[in-house]
Design an enzyme around this catalytic site. Structure first.
Site, PDB file in Angstrom:
ATOM      1  N   ASP A 131       0.798  -1.175   0.208  1.00 28.81           N
ATOM      2  CA  ASP A 131      -0.108   0.245   0.008  1.00 28.81           C
ATOM      3  C   ASP A 131       0.896   1.147  -0.177  1.00 28.81           C
ATOM      4  O   ASP A 131       2.073   1.165  -0.447  1.00 28.81           O
ATOM      5  CB  ASP A 131      -0.791  -0.131   1.210  1.00 28.81           C
ATOM      6  N   ASP A 132       0.115   2.306   0.562  1.00 27.61           N
ATOM      7  CA  ASP A 132       1.082   3.656   0.427  1.00 27.61           C
ATOM      8  C   ASP A 132       2.283   3.713   1.157  1.00 27.61           C
ATOM      9  O   ASP A 132       2.443   3.026   2.098  1.00 27.61           O
ATOM     10  CB  ASP A 132      -0.009   4.723   1.246  1.00 27.61           C
ATOM     11  N   ARG A 172      -5.941  16.139   3.249  1.00 27.17           N
ATOM     12  CA  ARG A 172      -5.056  15.271   3.470  1.00 27.17           C
ATOM     13  C   ARG A 172      -3.826  15.721   2.983  1.00 27.17           C
ATOM     14  O   ARG A 172      -2.889  14.947   2.449  1.00 27.17           O
ATOM     15  CB  ARG A 172      -5.405  13.968   3.077  1.00 27.17           C
ATOM     16  N   LYS A 192      -4.182  -0.959  -6.930  1.00 26.06           N
ATOM     17  CA  LYS A 192      -5.276  -0.398  -5.997  1.00 26.06           C
ATOM     18  C   LYS A 192      -4.996   0.921  -6.461  1.00 26.06           C
ATOM     19  O   LYS A 192      -4.166   1.821  -6.169  1.00 26.06           O
ATOM     20  CB  LYS A 192      -4.847  -0.740  -4.544  1.00 26.06           C
ATOM     21  N   ASP A 209      -6.279   4.692  -5.694  1.00 28.81           N
ATOM     22  CA  ASP A 209      -6.949   5.533  -4.535  1.00 28.81           C
ATOM     23  C   ASP A 209      -6.958   6.877  -5.202  1.00 28.81           C
ATOM     24  O   ASP A 209      -6.459   7.189  -6.067  1.00 28.81           O
ATOM     25  CB  ASP A 209      -5.862   5.270  -3.503  1.00 28.81           C
ATOM     26  N   ASN A 224      -7.818  10.511  -2.541  1.00 26.31           N
ATOM     27  CA  ASN A 224      -8.490  10.666  -1.440  1.00 26.31           C
ATOM     28  C   ASN A 224      -8.688  12.265  -0.892  1.00 26.31           C
ATOM     29  O   ASN A 224      -8.445  12.594   0.204  1.00 26.31           O
ATOM     30  CB  ASN A 224      -7.256  10.124  -0.406  1.00 26.31           C
ATOM     31  N   CYS A 252     -10.476   2.938  -5.287  1.00 29.54           N
ATOM     32  CA  CYS A 252     -10.722   3.167  -3.821  1.00 29.54           C
ATOM     33  C   CYS A 252     -11.022   4.412  -3.841  1.00 29.54           C
ATOM     34  O   CYS A 252     -10.230   5.236  -4.588  1.00 29.54           O
ATOM     35  CB  CYS A 252      -9.388   2.877  -3.176  1.00 29.54           C
ATOM     36  N   ASP A 257     -13.061   1.910   4.234  1.00 28.13           N
ATOM     37  CA  ASP A 257     -12.089   1.906   5.190  1.00 28.13           C
ATOM     38  C   ASP A 257     -12.431   1.132   6.264  1.00 28.13           C
ATOM     39  O   ASP A 257     -11.598   1.025   7.252  1.00 28.13           O
ATOM     40  CB  ASP A 257     -11.326   3.493   5.363  1.00 28.13           C
TER      41      ASP A 257
HETATM   42  C1  GLA Z   1      -6.816   5.545   1.796  1.00 23.02           C
HETATM   43  C2  GLA Z   1      -7.486   4.055   1.416  1.00 23.02           C
HETATM   44  C3  GLA Z   1      -6.946   3.171   2.431  1.00 23.02           C
HETATM   45  C4  GLA Z   1      -5.072   3.368   2.397  1.00 23.02           C
HETATM   46  C5  GLA Z   1      -4.594   4.623   2.524  1.00 23.02           C
HETATM   47  C6  GLA Z   1      -3.164   4.884   2.253  1.00 23.02           C
HETATM   48  O1  GLA Z   1      -7.374   5.805   2.833  1.00 23.02           O
HETATM   49  O2  GLA Z   1      -8.966   3.811   1.726  1.00 23.02           O
HETATM   50  O3  GLA Z   1      -7.272   1.806   2.131  1.00 23.02           O
HETATM   51  O4  GLA Z   1      -4.932   2.925   0.988  1.00 23.02           O
HETATM   52  O5  GLA Z   1      -5.537   5.451   1.616  1.00 23.02           O
HETATM   53  O6  GLA Z   1      -2.968   6.017   2.503  1.00 23.02           O
END
Ligand code: GLA
Length: 725
Positions: free
Chosen positions: A364-365, A441, A474, A476, A478, A524, A546
């Site tokens: 992930d991130d 964010r 994935k 994303d 945000n 996402c 989440d």
């Molecule tokens: C968002 C996604 C999470 C994760 C974070 C990473 O909030 O919904 O699942 O990937 O970003 O920063």
């Protein structure tokens, strides 16, 4: 399925497998006549009669029946005396906005055309028909083409609208909805899905009232708060009975949906791009195409409505090669490490996961730039070699050597002010010169209305995907879009930014998903903030929320299933106390709930007990035995977590041989009596057996008596897997 024009009565019949939609004429105006169960012929053509209203004189004295304000109009436009909410409104070069769109021609063609630059439903090779009705405003040369399509074997009708400027002056479109239907009566509930981050898609039902009831998004994306889905359901509608008229938008940006009731109890139900802060300049010779609305009518309540959407989305919307395939069981490191990891930690997680049968490790991130917190590096898409000394390709090799596929997180639509990309191109974000660029964010949104930005990001993502053996992405997103404006557009086109952003995003996704057909893409947006049919076209699954607390997830997944199939919902087992609601639920319940979607883990397997590890391993095995039925079978919702403590869902495989029942409860009901989950759609005389539980019952008994259960403990669950003997 067929579309027929009845010459004699001047009626268009649009037939799906079990529904019919009819429109006709009041002189040169299109009027709506019927939408409901299949009907070969309307008993008379008087369905579209004006109400007896004294307040209206006819629009055109030559045709006194043309009291457009009182008629069920098929696509209401502003200017010809219908003073309810129009579906279309345009401003001409002389500053006026009165139009008069009259019928010109129509054609019925085989198949279903693609909507240029937009995601849309596609017909399978052997079927589909499209009706195109052309209307024109004689004075200005503006034409509207109303598109209706049906598919061979599905109960959906799709609608969109194409505007063409055949005049000599520029016009400005400031409202173009994709579908509008006037239905007689107001004894309906307006049913929608509302929520917020970590509480997505709760079902709300509100009775219609005189006036307008609307849902929308002005946030630049479909958003967590309201989903672009709405239906009108008759007052007595249940999961299995009652009439439901539904619309769902194949679009991921700002939307509007509403139900307006006039004083004569006629309901105007509509959906389209949100007209708020929207405008589109259309020059002579140019066309604008509205995104598509999918319309479903069900005479068997919400259940049939949902199954109709599910079938159409799995088979005719999602175009990924994974759409109808079992997807890998994954583990994601986010809730285990956040951004605090290195290669060794990730390989350790993968090793442990491989031991219990996990198939895909998702990083992930935090793997790129200097990303150690969420305040930097978005836009700098190169691996951080401090964390990953052998780069992504080295890491992927190690993961692959363990027998797992490797997946990667991106947030390509964003840029951090603290990034090389932003320092190089401060104008590449959505902003208005001289105004605050407010951060969400700690990040800004890249300007996907600018083609150069789209090309840059497409290249950057593509390079990474070529660099290592990546099987899953994935994708994303945000934050909300605020201070909306684009430096790539002139002052006359600033209000096009939000829609152009979506077109840019769709172009990027089109390119990448075409270039990498073997990669499974999951979308996402801070969890399920962009769970819509637009994204599903490119990516067959979405990170649903989440929030993976088992209790909350029962509701989130239940609400989501109103329009979207289980195959589209990412669902993971996460650690307790839960990171979002701090609740502790049993490991088994977390597994059972996650088995209602695309199953995976989001926790540190090294920190769970041996007993839980065993449950995880057994869970994966069980999931593999039932996932085809859950994802690709027919879903019947038997008990709603919005009505009480229990959630019960049944899935039947298309060949009817396997039946999976999930039952879960929230709070315990001490000394409660038995409850019975009565199954649906079984063969009464067939015997169904759940070997593991030692249950053998006839279809008749399962449907009429049901599975008896109690909920004596908080957050318990059970999964039954019946095989037909
Ligand atoms: C968002 C996604 C999470 C994760 C974070 C990473 O909030 O919904 O699942 O990937 O970003 O920063």
């Amino acid at each position: 399925m067929s579309i027929i024009f009845d010459e004699e009565n001047k009626l268009f019949y649009i037939h799906t497998k079990s529904t019919t939609y009819v429109l006709g004429f009041m002189h040169e105006y299109l009027v709506h006549c019927y939408w409901g169960k299949s009907i070969k012929k309307l008993p008379c053509t008087d369905f579209a009669v004006p109400h007896k209203s004294r307040s209206q004189s006819p629009y055109n004295p030559e045709h006194p029946e043309c009291q457009n304000d009182n008629l069920p109009m098929e696509y209401p436009t502003f200017g010809s005396s219908d003073l309810r909410s129009p579906a279309f409104h345009v401003i001409y070069a002389d500053g006026t906005s009165v139009s008069d769109f009259c019928y010109v021609s129509h054609e019925i063609t085989a198949g279903k055309p693609k909507l240029e630059g937009l995601p849309c439903i596609r017909a399978s090779e052997d079927g589909g028909e499209t009706l195109k009705i052309c209307l024109a405003d004689e004075k200005t040369g503006l034409t509207l083409s109303l598109l209706y399509s049906v598919l061979n074997d599905k109960d959906i009708i799709t609608r969109s609208v194409e505007v063409e400027n055949r005049g000599t002056n520029d016009v400005r479109i400031d409202r173009i909805l994709s579908a509008s239907v006037d239905i007689y009566g107001m004894d309906f509930d307006f049913v929608t899905l509302h929520g917020t981050s970590i509480r997505e898609r709760s079902v709300q039902k509100n009775p219609l009232f005189f006036g307008s009831q609307t849902i929308d998004s002005k946030r630049g994306y479909s958003g967590h708060r309201l989903n672009p889905f709405a239906c009108l359901a008759s007052k007595n509608a249940t999961e299995t009975s009652g009439e439901v008229y539904a619309m769902n938008f194949v679009y991921s940006g700002n939307f509007l949906a509403g139900a307006d009731v006039d004083p004569f109890k006629m309901t105007r139900f509509y959906m389209g791009i949100n007209p708020f802060d929207f405008e589109w300049k259309l020059c002579p010779g140019e066309k604008f195409v509205s995104p598509e609305v999918v319309m479903v009518y069900s005479d068997e309540g919400y259940g049939k409505m949902s199954r109709t959407f599910h079938d159409a989305y799995r088979e005719n919307l999602c175009r990924s090669k994974f759409a109808l395939k079992p997807r890998p069981v994954l583990i994601n490191n986010w809730e285990t490490t956040a951004m605090d990891f290195d290669e060794e930690k990730i390989v350790d997680i993968a090793k442990k996961a491989a031991e219990i049968g996990v198939e895909l490790m998702v990083l992930d991130d935090g793997w790129f730039g200097n990303r150690n917190s969420d305040n930097c590096s978005l836009g700098d898409w190169y691996a951080d070699t401090n964390k990953l000394p052998s780069g992504l390709s080295g890491l992927a090799k190690k993961i692959n050597a363990l027998g797992l596929e490797f997946g990667l997180w991106f947030e390509p639509e964003m840029v951090s002010p603290d990034s090389d990309l932003y320092r190089m191109h401060p104008d590449w974000c959505i902003h208005v010169p001289g105004r605050i660029r407010s951060e969400g964010r700690n990040q800004l949104i890249l300007d996907f209305a600018n083609e150069e930005v789209c090309d840059y990001i497409t290249d950057a993502v593509s390079k990474i995907l070529c660099e290592a053996n990546i099987s899953y992405v994935k994708w994303d997103m945000n934050r909300n879009m605020s201070e909306t404006g684009s430096s790539a557009l002139g002052s006359d086109r600033q209000r096009e930014t939000a829609h152009r952003y979506m077109l840019g995003l769709y172009r990027v996704l089109e390119t990448l998903t075409t270039q990498f057909p073997d990669i499974l893409f999951e979308s996402c947006a801070s969890g399920g903030g962009r769970f819509d049919a637009g994204m599903l076209y490119y990516m067959p699954q979405v990170w649903t929320s989440d929030n993976s607390d088992a209790g909350q997830r029962m509701k989130i997944q239940y609400g989501t299933s109103f329009a979207y199939p289980a195959s589209s919902m990412g669902a993971h087992v996460s650690a307790v106390p839960n990171h979002q609601v701090f609740r502790t639920t049993p490991f088994k319940t977390r597994c059972d709930v996650a088995m209602n979607g695309q199953f995976g883990f989001e926790l540190d397997l090294a920190k769970i007990s041996d007993e839980e590890l065993k449950l995880a391993k057994e869970g994966i095995e069980k999931y593999k035995s039932l996932r085809d039925t859950v994802h690709f079978g027919d879903m019947y919702r038997l008990m709603s977590p919005f009505d009480g403590n229990d959630s019960v869902i049944e899935y039947i495989s298309k060949d009817k041989k396997q039946v999976v029942v999930f039952r879960g409860n929230t709070l315990a009901e001490p000394y409660g009596a038995y409850k019975f989950a009565k199954l649906c759609a079984l063969e009464p005389d067939a015997v169904y057996e759940d070997c593991e539980k030692g249950i053998s019952m006839t279809g008749e008994a399962l449907m009429n008596v049901g599975i008896a259960f109690m909920s004596p403990k908080d957050f318990e669950s059970e999964i039954y897997v019946f095989e037909k003997k």
